[in-house]
Design a protein around this motif. Structure first.
Motif, PDB file in Angstrom:
ATOM      1  N   SER A   1     105.123 -52.294-116.282  1.00 44.55           N
ATOM      2  CA  SER A   1     106.491 -52.167-116.794  1.00 44.55           C
ATOM      3  C   SER A   1     106.761 -52.938-118.089  1.00 44.55           C
ATOM      4  CB  SER A   1     107.485 -52.617-115.718  1.00 44.55           C
ATOM      5  OG  SER A   1     107.306 -53.993-115.415  1.00 44.55           O
ATOM      6  N   THR A   2     105.719 -53.427-118.745  1.00 42.02           N
ATOM      7  CA  THR A   2     105.954 -54.215-119.957  1.00 42.02           C
ATOM      8  C   THR A   2     106.731 -53.444-121.028  1.00 42.02           C
ATOM      9  OG1 THR A   2     104.072 -55.653-119.503  1.00 42.02           O
ATOM     10  CG2 THR A   2     104.847 -55.567-121.774  1.00 42.02           C
ATOM     11  N   PRO A   3     106.346 -52.212-121.393  1.00 38.72           N
ATOM     12  CA  PRO A   3     107.133 -51.511-122.419  1.00 38.72           C
ATOM     13  C   PRO A   3     108.597 -51.313-122.010  1.00 38.72           C
ATOM     14  CG  PRO A   3     105.003 -50.454-122.162  1.00 38.72           C
ATOM     15  CD  PRO A   3     105.143 -51.443-121.034  1.00 38.72           C
ATOM     16  N   GLU A   4     108.823 -50.974-120.737  1.00 38.61           N
ATOM     17  CA  GLU A   4     110.205 -50.783-120.271  1.00 38.61           C
ATOM     18  C   GLU A   4     110.995 -52.086-120.319  1.00 38.61           C
ATOM     19  OE1 GLU A   4     107.781 -47.475-118.984  1.00 38.61           O
ATOM     20  OE2 GLU A   4     107.479 -49.621-118.695  1.00 38.61           O
TER      21      GLU A   4
ATOM     22  N   ASN B   1     106.968 -57.674-113.394  1.00 44.06           N
ATOM     23  CA  ASN B   1     108.343 -57.432-112.984  1.00 44.06           C
ATOM     24  C   ASN B   1     109.180 -57.375-114.255  1.00 44.06           C
ATOM     25  OD1 ASN B   1     111.177 -58.517-112.555  1.00 44.06           O
ATOM     26  ND2 ASN B   1     110.545 -58.133-110.430  1.00 44.06           N
ATOM     27  N   ARG B   2     109.734 -56.219-114.554  1.00 48.20           N
ATOM     28  CA  ARG B   2     110.413 -56.036-115.849  1.00 48.20           C
ATOM     29  C   ARG B   2     111.541 -57.038-116.082  1.00 48.20           C
ATOM     30  NH1 ARG B   2     112.502 -50.090-116.051  1.00 48.20           N
ATOM     31  NH2 ARG B   2     110.656 -49.846-114.783  1.00 48.20           N
TER      32      ARG B   2
ATOM     33  N   GLY C   1     100.243 -55.185-118.378  1.00 46.32           N
ATOM     34  CA  GLY C   1     101.403 -54.381-117.990  1.00 46.32           C
ATOM     35  C   GLY C   1     101.717 -53.220-118.908  1.00 46.32           C
ATOM     36  N   THR C   2     100.750 -52.822-119.767  1.00 44.73           N
ATOM     37  CA  THR C   2     101.019 -51.748-120.721  1.00 44.73           C
ATOM     38  C   THR C   2     100.357 -50.428-120.356  1.00 44.73           C
ATOM     39  OG1 THR C   2      99.143 -52.378-122.110  1.00 44.73           O
ATOM     40  CG2 THR C   2     101.287 -53.363-122.651  1.00 44.73           C
ATOM     41  N   GLY C   3      99.613 -50.408-119.255  1.00 48.43           N
ATOM     42  CA  GLY C   3      98.926 -49.178-118.861  1.00 48.43           C
ATOM     43  C   GLY C   3      99.881 -48.117-118.348  1.00 48.43           C
ATOM     44  N   PHE C   4      99.335 -46.955-118.027  1.00 45.30           N
ATOM     45  CA  PHE C   4     100.154 -45.825-117.593  1.00 45.30           C
ATOM     46  C   PHE C   4     100.454 -45.871-116.106  1.00 45.30           C
ATOM     47  CE2 PHE C   4     101.203 -41.290-117.088  1.00 45.30           C
ATOM     48  CZ  PHE C   4     102.106 -41.178-118.122  1.00 45.30           C
ATOM     49  N   ASN C   5      99.821 -46.778-115.389  1.00 46.92           N
ATOM     50  CA  ASN C   5     100.051 -46.948-113.962  1.00 46.92           C
ATOM     51  C   ASN C   5     101.542 -47.192-113.705  1.00 46.92           C
ATOM     52  OD1 ASN C   5     100.407 -48.375-111.436  1.00 46.92           O
ATOM     53  ND2 ASN C   5      98.202 -48.724-111.413  1.00 46.92           N
TER      54      ASN C   5
END
Length: 171
Positions: free
Chosen positions: A86-89, A53-54, A78-82
Motif C-alpha cells: 500500500s505504499t503508493p496509496e 499499513n497505509r 510496499g510498492t509491488g502489485f500484491n
C-alpha cells in the motif's frame, strides 16, 4: 548527466522500510540506503521499519514532511502489485506534485534486470512541503539500482542540467 564544478550540498534524509517480515536487525535494504546516503555525504537524520499499513506510512511520512530537519524521504518496500502492498496509496494523497518520470525511469532500468516483471513495480516519487519523497521496491538490488542510477545524481547540486536540490526546503 554531468557534474559541474559547483559546490556539494549535504542534505538531511530519512529512510523508511515497509515490511511485514523485516525489523531493524535484518533490514538490509534500509541499511544499504542509509550507508549509500552517508557515503555520498548526506546525513540520515531518522529511520524506521514498519509493517505495510497505509495509515502508519502516512503518519510517519507526514511527520517527516512537516519536520524542518528532513529534506528527502526514501521509502523501500510496499510498492509491488500484491494487494497487501500500500505504499503508493499511502503517499499519493500527500504529494503536492508527483514526479511521474521517476517511476517510468525506474521501471526502464528494472526491465534490464527483471524483464516484463517490471510492469508490477509501482515505484513513485513526489514533492510535499518542499520535501522530496522516493518510494522503491524493498529488494536490496532494487534499492541499489534506484540509488545508483537515479536518486544519488538527483540529490547532488552539481548534477547538470538539473537536480532537485534547489526545490528542497532550506535548513
Amino acid at each position: 548527466m554531468s557534474k559541474s564544478g559547483g559546490e556539494f550540498i549535504a542534505l538531511n534524509l530519512a529512510v523508511l522500510t515497509i515490511s511485514d517480515k523485516r525489523d531493524a536487525s535484518n533490514d538490509t535494504s534500509g541499511d544499504y540506503l542509509r550507508e549509500a546516503a552517508t557515503e555520498a555525504g548526506h546525513q540520515v537524520v531518522d529511520h524506521a521499519v514498519i509493517g505495510d499499513n497505509r495509515y502508519r506510512i502516512r503518519a510517519i511520512v507526514s511527520r517527516w514532511i512537516a519536520s524542518e530537519d528532513v529534506q528527502v524521504v526514501i521509502i523501500n518496500g510496499g510498492t509491488g502489485f500484491n494487494s497487501q502492498n500500500s505504499t503508493p496509496e499511502a503517499l499519493l494523497p500527500l504529494f503536492d506534485r508527483e514526479i511521474q518520470g521517476f517511476g517510468e525511469l525506474f521501471r526502464m532500468f528494472s526491465y534490464e534486470d527483471i524483464g516484463s516483471a517490471s510492469l508490477q513495480s509501482r515505484a513513485v516519487a513526489g514533492m510535499a512541503n518542499q520535501t522530496l519523497i522516493f518510494a522503491v521496491p524493498g529488494s536490496t538490488s532494487a534499492c541499489q539500482s534506484a540509488w545508483e542510477r537515479i536518486i544519488n545524481e538527483q540529490l547532488d547540486a552539481r548534477t547538470r542540467p538539473c537536480n532537485f536540490v534547489k526545490h528542497l526546503k532550506k535548513l
